[in-house]
Design an enzyme around this catalytic site. Sequence first.
Site, PDB file in Angstrom:
ATOM      1  N   LYS A   9       1.061  -1.161   0.017  1.00  0.00           N
ATOM      2  CA  LYS A   9       0.075   0.237   0.046  1.00  0.00           C
ATOM      3  C   LYS A   9       0.708   1.487  -0.038  1.00  0.00           C
ATOM      4  O   LYS A   9       2.115   1.305   0.033  1.00  0.00           O
ATOM      5  CB  LYS A   9      -0.897   0.075   1.158  1.00  0.00           C
ATOM      6  CG  LYS A   9      -2.004  -1.345   1.233  1.00  0.00           C
ATOM      7  CD  LYS A   9      -2.607  -1.345   2.362  1.00  0.00           C
ATOM      8  CE  LYS A   9      -3.862  -2.456   2.464  1.00  0.00           C
ATOM      9  NZ  LYS A   9      -4.785  -2.508   3.612  1.00  0.00           N
ATOM     10  N   TYR A  49     -11.818  -3.396  -3.386  1.00  0.00           N
ATOM     11  CA  TYR A  49     -12.575  -3.484  -2.178  1.00  0.00           C
ATOM     12  C   TYR A  49     -14.126  -3.510  -2.000  1.00  0.00           C
ATOM     13  O   TYR A  49     -14.656  -3.229  -1.046  1.00  0.00           O
ATOM     14  CB  TYR A  49     -12.058  -2.497  -1.319  1.00  0.00           C
ATOM     15  CG  TYR A  49     -10.578  -2.412  -0.825  1.00  0.00           C
ATOM     16  CD1 TYR A  49     -10.373  -3.656   0.181  1.00  0.00           C
ATOM     17  CD2 TYR A  49      -9.720  -1.626  -0.773  1.00  0.00           C
ATOM     18  CE1 TYR A  49      -8.974  -3.735   0.820  1.00  0.00           C
ATOM     19  CE2 TYR A  49      -8.264  -1.845  -0.433  1.00  0.00           C
ATOM     20  CZ  TYR A  49      -7.943  -2.787   0.476  1.00  0.00           C
ATOM     21  OH  TYR A  49      -6.713  -2.956   0.820  1.00  0.00           O
ATOM     22  N   ASN A 112      -1.610  -0.087   7.292  1.00  0.00           N
ATOM     23  CA  ASN A 112      -1.308  -1.488   7.761  1.00  0.00           C
ATOM     24  C   ASN A 112      -0.502  -2.220   6.544  1.00  0.00           C
ATOM     25  O   ASN A 112      -0.098  -3.201   6.192  1.00  0.00           O
ATOM     26  CB  ASN A 112      -2.345  -2.349   8.136  1.00  0.00           C
ATOM     27  CG  ASN A 112      -3.405  -2.646   7.103  1.00  0.00           C
ATOM     28  OD1 ASN A 112      -3.267  -2.229   5.909  1.00  0.00           O
ATOM     29  ND2 ASN A 112      -4.436  -3.498   7.360  1.00  0.00           N
ATOM     30  N   HIS A 115      -1.434  -5.427   1.407  1.00  0.00           N
ATOM     31  CA  HIS A 115      -2.823  -6.276   1.079  1.00  0.00           C
ATOM     32  C   HIS A 115      -2.346  -7.952   0.740  1.00  0.00           C
ATOM     33  O   HIS A 115      -1.409  -7.831   0.121  1.00  0.00           O
ATOM     34  CB  HIS A 115      -3.652  -5.688   0.431  1.00  0.00           C
ATOM     35  CG  HIS A 115      -4.825  -6.678  -0.354  1.00  0.00           C
ATOM     36  ND1 HIS A 115      -5.825  -7.121   0.747  1.00  0.00           N
ATOM     37  CD2 HIS A 115      -4.821  -7.714  -1.392  1.00  0.00           C
ATOM     38  CE1 HIS A 115      -6.425  -7.795  -0.541  1.00  0.00           C
ATOM     39  NE2 HIS A 115      -5.865  -8.142  -1.246  1.00  0.00           N
ATOM     40  N   GLU A 126      -8.683 -11.393  -7.784  1.00  0.00           N
ATOM     41  CA  GLU A 126      -7.817 -10.062  -7.576  1.00  0.00           C
ATOM     42  C   GLU A 126      -6.807 -10.178  -8.823  1.00  0.00           C
ATOM     43  O   GLU A 126      -6.507  -9.065  -9.201  1.00  0.00           O
ATOM     44  CB  GLU A 126      -7.424  -9.890  -6.294  1.00  0.00           C
ATOM     45  CG  GLU A 126      -8.410  -9.609  -5.157  1.00  0.00           C
ATOM     46  CD  GLU A 126      -7.882  -9.688  -3.681  1.00  0.00           C
ATOM     47  OE1 GLU A 126      -7.035  -9.978  -3.489  1.00  0.00           O
ATOM     48  OE2 GLU A 126      -8.947  -9.362  -2.825  1.00  0.00           O
TER      49      GLU A 126
HETATM   50  P1  RTP Z   1      -6.555  -6.324   3.134  1.00  0.00           P
HETATM   51  O1  RTP Z   1      -7.945  -6.597   2.561  1.00  0.00           O
HETATM   52  O2  RTP Z   1      -6.183  -4.675   2.962  1.00  0.00           O
HETATM   53  O3  RTP Z   1      -5.322  -7.250   2.910  1.00  0.00           O
HETATM   54  O4  RTP Z   1      -6.855  -6.359   4.921  1.00  0.00           O
HETATM   55  P2  RTP Z   1      -7.306  -7.336   5.719  1.00  0.00           P
HETATM   56  O5  RTP Z   1      -7.795  -8.590   4.949  1.00  0.00           O
HETATM   57  O6  RTP Z   1      -6.401  -7.652   6.927  1.00  0.00           O
HETATM   58  O7  RTP Z   1      -8.523  -6.666   6.442  1.00  0.00           O
HETATM   59  P3  RTP Z   1     -10.024  -6.318   5.857  1.00  0.00           P
HETATM   60  O8  RTP Z   1     -11.187  -6.622   6.608  1.00  0.00           O
HETATM   61  O9  RTP Z   1     -10.194  -6.840   4.557  1.00  0.00           O
HETATM   62  O10 RTP Z   1     -10.058  -4.648   5.446  1.00  0.00           O
HETATM   63  C1  RTP Z   1      -9.530  -4.082   4.358  1.00  0.00           C
HETATM   64  C2  RTP Z   1      -9.005  -2.830   4.971  1.00  0.00           C
HETATM   65  O11 RTP Z   1      -9.809  -2.040   5.402  1.00  0.00           O
HETATM   66  C3  RTP Z   1      -8.886  -1.230   6.524  1.00  0.00           C
HETATM   67  N1  RTP Z   1      -9.744  -1.269   7.594  1.00  0.00           N
HETATM   68  N2  RTP Z   1     -10.179  -0.212   8.383  1.00  0.00           N
HETATM   69  N3  RTP Z   1     -12.082  -0.418  11.520  1.00  0.00           N
HETATM   70  C4  RTP Z   1     -11.185   0.251  10.530  1.00  0.00           C
HETATM   71  O12 RTP Z   1     -11.141   1.284  10.442  1.00  0.00           O
HETATM   72  C5  RTP Z   1     -10.589  -0.658   9.330  1.00  0.00           C
HETATM   73  N4  RTP Z   1     -11.042  -2.022   9.288  1.00  0.00           N
HETATM   74  C6  RTP Z   1     -10.543  -2.265   8.064  1.00  0.00           C
HETATM   75  C7  RTP Z   1      -7.738  -2.018   6.728  1.00  0.00           C
HETATM   76  O13 RTP Z   1      -6.806  -0.869   6.223  1.00  0.00           O
HETATM   77  C8  RTP Z   1      -7.623  -2.964   6.204  1.00  0.00           C
HETATM   78  O14 RTP Z   1      -6.460  -3.471   5.369  1.00  0.00           O
HETATM   79 MG    MG Z   2      -9.186  -8.283   3.112  1.00  0.00          MG
END
Ligand code: RTP
Ligand code: MG
Length: 148
Positions: A9, A49, A112, A115, A126
């Site tokens: 990112k 997303y 973070n 991805h 994807e």
């Molecule tokens: P990613 O898709 O980016 O790999 O991350 P992930 O699977 O670990 O998490 P996901 O639930 O898919 O969430 C996508 C991205 O959204 C942002 N996020 N912000 N509560 C919040 O403010 C929140 N929750 C999620 C994070 O940057 C996350 O990577």
């Molecule tokens: Mg995710």
Amino acid sequence: MERTFLMIKPDGVQRNLVGEVVRRFETKGFTLVGLKLMKVSRELAEKHYDVHKERPFFGSLVDFITSAPVVAMVWEGDGVVAAARKIIGATNPLTAEPGTIRGDYGVSIGRNLIHGSDAIETAQREISLWFSDEELVSWEPTMKSWLY
Ligand code: RTP
Ligand code: MG
């Protein structure tokens, strides 16, 4: 062979972690089959997303991903989808285990660093969203005869 989609990112690129992230996947033993630095269009970020479009953070997440260049990658290997998620660590870097990318380098859930696809079907979706077939290279080491 199983493949996953990873995206460093904007925060990961700007913190000069591209090499460190690539190193972790290379030394683990996975094979890089696609790599590009790119500015992400709003359309691509929203599609990527899409699953989160009703969530309160969706707008700021798309704003962030489109704000500056990212590094999109495809990695290959048995079990790479789940293994990459382990290497990356939990979504919130404050609770991600030390030794993971997010656990070692991050402090904010919205920043973070990287991805990774969360399932094999998601990875297939994807990869086809981010890469054309011509951008992906299937290859095997050819150096056995000249590396001593
Ligand atoms: P990613 O898709 O980016 O790999 O991350 P992930 O699977 O670990 O998490 P996901 O639930 O898919 O969430 C996508 C991205 O959204 C942002 N996020 N912000 N509560 C919040 O403010 C929140 N929750 C999620 C994070 O940057 C996350 O990577
Ligand atoms: Mg995710």
